[in-house]
Write an enzyme that holds these catalytic residues in place. Structure first.
Site, mmCIF file in Angstrom:
data_model
loop_
_atom_site.group_PDB
_atom_site.id
_atom_site.type_symbol
_atom_site.label_atom_id
_atom_site.label_comp_id
_atom_site.label_asym_id
_atom_site.label_seq_id
_atom_site.Cartn_x
_atom_site.Cartn_y
_atom_site.Cartn_z
ATOM 1 N N PRO A 191 0.802 -1.339 -0.025
ATOM 2 C CA PRO A 191 0.158 0.002 -0.043
ATOM 3 C C PRO A 191 0.865 1.192 0.015
ATOM 4 O O PRO A 191 1.913 1.369 0.687
ATOM 5 C CB PRO A 191 -0.767 0.007 1.361
ATOM 6 C CG PRO A 191 -0.060 -1.112 2.262
ATOM 7 C CD PRO A 191 0.780 -1.962 1.205
ATOM 8 N N TYR A 231 -0.613 4.580 13.458
ATOM 9 C CA TYR A 231 -1.944 4.917 13.172
ATOM 10 C C TYR A 231 -2.773 4.316 14.219
ATOM 11 O O TYR A 231 -2.250 3.623 15.068
ATOM 12 C CB TYR A 231 -2.308 4.570 11.761
ATOM 13 C CG TYR A 231 -1.501 5.416 10.634
ATOM 14 C CD1 TYR A 231 -1.426 6.660 10.895
ATOM 15 C CD2 TYR A 231 -0.503 4.724 9.809
ATOM 16 C CE1 TYR A 231 -0.510 7.341 10.042
ATOM 17 C CE2 TYR A 231 0.296 5.363 9.045
ATOM 18 C CZ TYR A 231 0.225 6.562 9.276
ATOM 19 O OH TYR A 231 1.223 7.344 8.251
ATOM 20 N N ARG A 288 -2.304 -5.643 8.654
ATOM 21 C CA ARG A 288 -0.847 -5.213 8.774
ATOM 22 C C ARG A 288 -0.217 -4.761 9.962
ATOM 23 O O ARG A 288 -1.043 -3.864 10.709
ATOM 24 C CB ARG A 288 -0.557 -4.089 7.709
ATOM 25 C CG ARG A 288 0.835 -3.971 7.585
ATOM 26 C CD ARG A 288 1.072 -2.844 6.425
ATOM 27 N NE ARG A 288 2.312 -3.219 5.302
ATOM 28 C CZ ARG A 288 2.841 -2.223 4.507
ATOM 29 N NH1 ARG A 288 2.996 -0.939 4.720
ATOM 30 N NH2 ARG A 288 4.089 -2.826 4.173
ATOM 31 N N LEU A 331 12.789 -2.899 2.069
ATOM 32 C CA LEU A 331 14.061 -2.904 1.486
ATOM 33 C C LEU A 331 14.288 -4.309 0.620
ATOM 34 O O LEU A 331 15.128 -5.005 0.866
ATOM 35 C CB LEU A 331 15.007 -2.595 2.228
ATOM 36 C CG LEU A 331 15.409 -1.038 2.560
ATOM 37 C CD1 LEU A 331 16.387 -0.698 3.105
ATOM 38 C CD2 LEU A 331 15.333 -0.385 1.145
ATOM 39 N N ARG A 382 8.532 1.131 -2.795
ATOM 40 C CA ARG A 382 9.513 2.077 -3.562
ATOM 41 C C ARG A 382 10.034 1.159 -4.846
ATOM 42 O O ARG A 382 9.710 1.848 -6.109
ATOM 43 C CB ARG A 382 10.699 2.513 -2.842
ATOM 44 C CG ARG A 382 10.188 3.380 -1.785
ATOM 45 C CD ARG A 382 11.172 3.729 -0.639
ATOM 46 N NE ARG A 382 11.504 2.473 0.190
ATOM 47 C CZ ARG A 382 11.993 2.390 1.290
ATOM 48 N NH1 ARG A 382 12.777 3.571 1.540
ATOM 49 N NH2 ARG A 382 12.320 1.516 2.027
HETATM 50 C C1 LIG Z 1 5.052 6.703 -1.432
HETATM 51 C C2 LIG Z 1 4.791 5.689 -0.157
HETATM 52 C C3 LIG Z 1 3.709 5.560 0.561
HETATM 53 C C4 LIG Z 1 3.298 4.760 1.585
HETATM 54 N N1 LIG Z 1 2.022 4.583 1.994
HETATM 55 C C5 LIG Z 1 1.955 3.492 2.809
HETATM 56 C C6 LIG Z 1 0.449 3.103 3.112
HETATM 57 O O1 LIG Z 1 -0.463 3.806 2.651
HETATM 58 N N2 LIG Z 1 0.119 2.350 4.224
HETATM 59 C C7 LIG Z 1 1.316 1.601 4.448
HETATM 60 O O2 LIG Z 1 0.871 0.610 5.446
HETATM 61 N N3 LIG Z 1 2.673 1.772 4.371
HETATM 62 C C8 LIG Z 1 2.638 2.491 3.398
HETATM 63 N N4 LIG Z 1 4.123 2.804 2.897
HETATM 64 C C9 LIG Z 1 5.051 1.917 3.315
HETATM 65 C C10 LIG Z 1 5.379 0.855 2.470
HETATM 66 O O3 LIG Z 1 3.930 0.029 2.293
HETATM 67 C C11 LIG Z 1 6.433 0.056 2.695
HETATM 68 O O4 LIG Z 1 6.191 -0.725 3.965
HETATM 69 C C12 LIG Z 1 7.737 0.439 3.016
HETATM 70 O O5 LIG Z 1 8.057 1.675 1.797
HETATM 71 C C13 LIG Z 1 8.947 -0.429 3.141
HETATM 72 O O6 LIG Z 1 8.979 -1.170 1.816
HETATM 73 P P1 LIG Z 1 9.865 -0.692 0.422
HETATM 74 O O7 LIG Z 1 11.294 -0.784 0.920
HETATM 75 O O8 LIG Z 1 9.727 -1.949 -0.563
HETATM 76 O O9 LIG Z 1 9.605 0.593 0.093
HETATM 77 C C14 LIG Z 1 4.368 3.792 1.911
HETATM 78 C C15 LIG Z 1 5.608 3.870 1.453
HETATM 79 C C16 LIG Z 1 5.925 4.613 0.253
HETATM 80 C C17 LIG Z 1 7.287 4.798 -0.167
#
Ligand SMILES: Cc1cc2nc3c(=O)[nH]c(=O)nc-3n(C[C@H](O)[C@H](O)[C@H](O)COP(=O)(O)O)c2cc1C
Length: 371
Positions: free
Chosen positions: A23, A183, A231, A302, A325
């Site tokens: 998300p 949250y 989550r 990551l 990301r």
């Molecule tokens: C642009 C952006 C928006 C995000 N919005 C949410 C969200 O709406 N809900 C949530 O649980 N995590 C949110 N996250 C966290 C991601 O879901 C994820 O847990 C976090 O970025 C780590 O994963 P990654 O290393 O693949 O980016 C967001 C992250 C990014 C980069």
């Protein structure tokens, strides 16, 4: 045979592979309504070949939004706006879509990250008074939230259930309840934010009570054949905060109530958090939940390389990986992963001709012809 590209069942929902689009808030909605940005953004992500897409944190009430631009699913207009986007994606993709439903609690009324992300004061025309388990702000310099009373708890629970019904109404395949990242529901779990002295605070059992009540309300409101999961932040990264033991206990309690999966992330409840970042840094928490709870477990954080994702699944550290990301940076990540791992992936017929010569069987069912 790639483990990452084996199907996975989350309840009755079958994912074609174990890549999940995490998300991601877009801070681009108008009064909770999805706009053309969502059509463009989600439209390209549903062509990516991932096994599941989870929509961004979607508020169950206006005051539950993180920012004024958060997506919502609390009004008929919100439902129509998001329904239009979902319907459009369905024409071109069979990727299942779940929604993360959320209430931001004391972290609501914030600016978008590109505006600095700070709290918006309640007196500001774009801000509002926040509500939380206790009258304790996220950081000392912020406005003090209102502590939810019994009527407030019932209202929030009902808001979650009403949003679940709207999600069913627009045909979404699953619901992820946002119990993480500091949250509202995480605020109940963490002793850092929850200072209540009633049956919703104090002991672990009491701190889990409201998140479990919300789960039950959502589960009852969503079609029984469709999965609902949560989550969870597995640690606050702060001494004496919420931790992995609590996470395992909560996950077991959720499992007993019909929860279909656990999506394991960390942090978010305190500005004092000391996160140890690195590739796959949250995977050991997912591994612990998977081993001790036995529900399908999604790891995140990551995870950027196909071989890394493949190893997480092959080594039984998690049942699925979710990427945030990396999916924005490379929306065809699952195609490239399938190519590297010798697997097959769904691609829209309009793009079949892009299949590289060296990966002859990359796209499932691809065929082209000319006369
Ligand atoms: C642009 C952006 C928006 C995000 N919005 C949410 C969200 O709406 N809900 C949530 O649980 N995590 C949110 N996250 C966290 C991601 O879901 C994820 O847990 C976090 O970025 C780590 O994963 P990654 O290393 O693949 O980016 C967001 C992250 C990014 C980069």
């Amino acid at each position: 045979m790639s483990h990452l590209f084996e199907p996975l069942s989350i309840g009755n929902l079958v994912l074609e592979n174990r890549i999940v689009i995490a998300p991601m808030c877009q801070y681009s909605a108008e009064e909770g309504d999805a706009v053309d940005w969502h059509l463009i953004h989600l439209g390209h992500l549903v062509l990516s070949g991932a096994g599941l897409m989870i929509l961004e944190a979607t508020a169950v009430s206006p005051e539950g939004r993180i920012s004024p631009g958060d997506l919502g699913l609390y009004s008929d207009r919100n439902e129509t706006a998001l329904g239009r986007v979902i319907e459009a994606t369905r024409k071109y993709s069979s990727m299942p879509i779940a929604v993360q439903i959320s209430h931001a609690g004391r972290k609501a009324s914030s600016r978008a990250p590109w505006e600095g992300g700070a709290q918006i004061a309640p007196a500001d025309p774009f801000g509002w008074k926040t509500e939380a388990p206790s009258a304790v702000p996220h950081s000392e310099d912020e406005d003090v939230p209102l502590a939810l009373d019994k009527a407030g708890l019932a209202r929030v629970r009902d808001d979650f259930a009403a949003t679940a019904r709207r999600a069913a109404g627009i045909g979404l395949e699953g619901i992820e309840i946002h119990g993480a990242h500091g949250y509202l529901l995480h605020q109940f779990l963490s002793p850092i934010a929850n200072r209540r002295t009633d049956e919703y605070g104090g002991s672990l059992e009491n701190r889990m009570r409201f998140p479990l009540e919300v789960f039950d309300a959502v589960r009852a409101a969503f079609p029984p054949e469709k999965p609902v999961w949560m989550r969870i932040s597995a640690t606050d990264w702060v001494a004496d905060g919420w931790d992995i033991e609590g996470t395992v206990a909560l996950s077991k309690a959720l499992k007993a109530r019909g929860c279909a999966a656990i999506h394991v992330t960390t942090g978010g409840v305190s500005p004092l958090q000391a996160i140890k970042l690195g590739p796959g840094y949250q995977v050991p928490y997912a591994q612990r939940v998977k081993a001790e709870v036995g529900l399908p477990t999604i790891a995140v954080g990551l995870i950027t390389e196909p071989e890394q994702a493949e190893a997480i699944i092959a080594n039984n550290e998690a049942d699925a990986v979710s990427l945030a990301r990396a999916m924005l940076y490379d929306p065809r990540w699952p195609w490239h992963a399938a190519a590297k791992l010798g697997a097959h992936v769904a691609a829209p017929k309009q793009y079949w001709r892009s299949q590289p010569r060296e990966y002859k069987h990359l796209f499932e069912n691809a065929r082209t012809g000319q006369r």
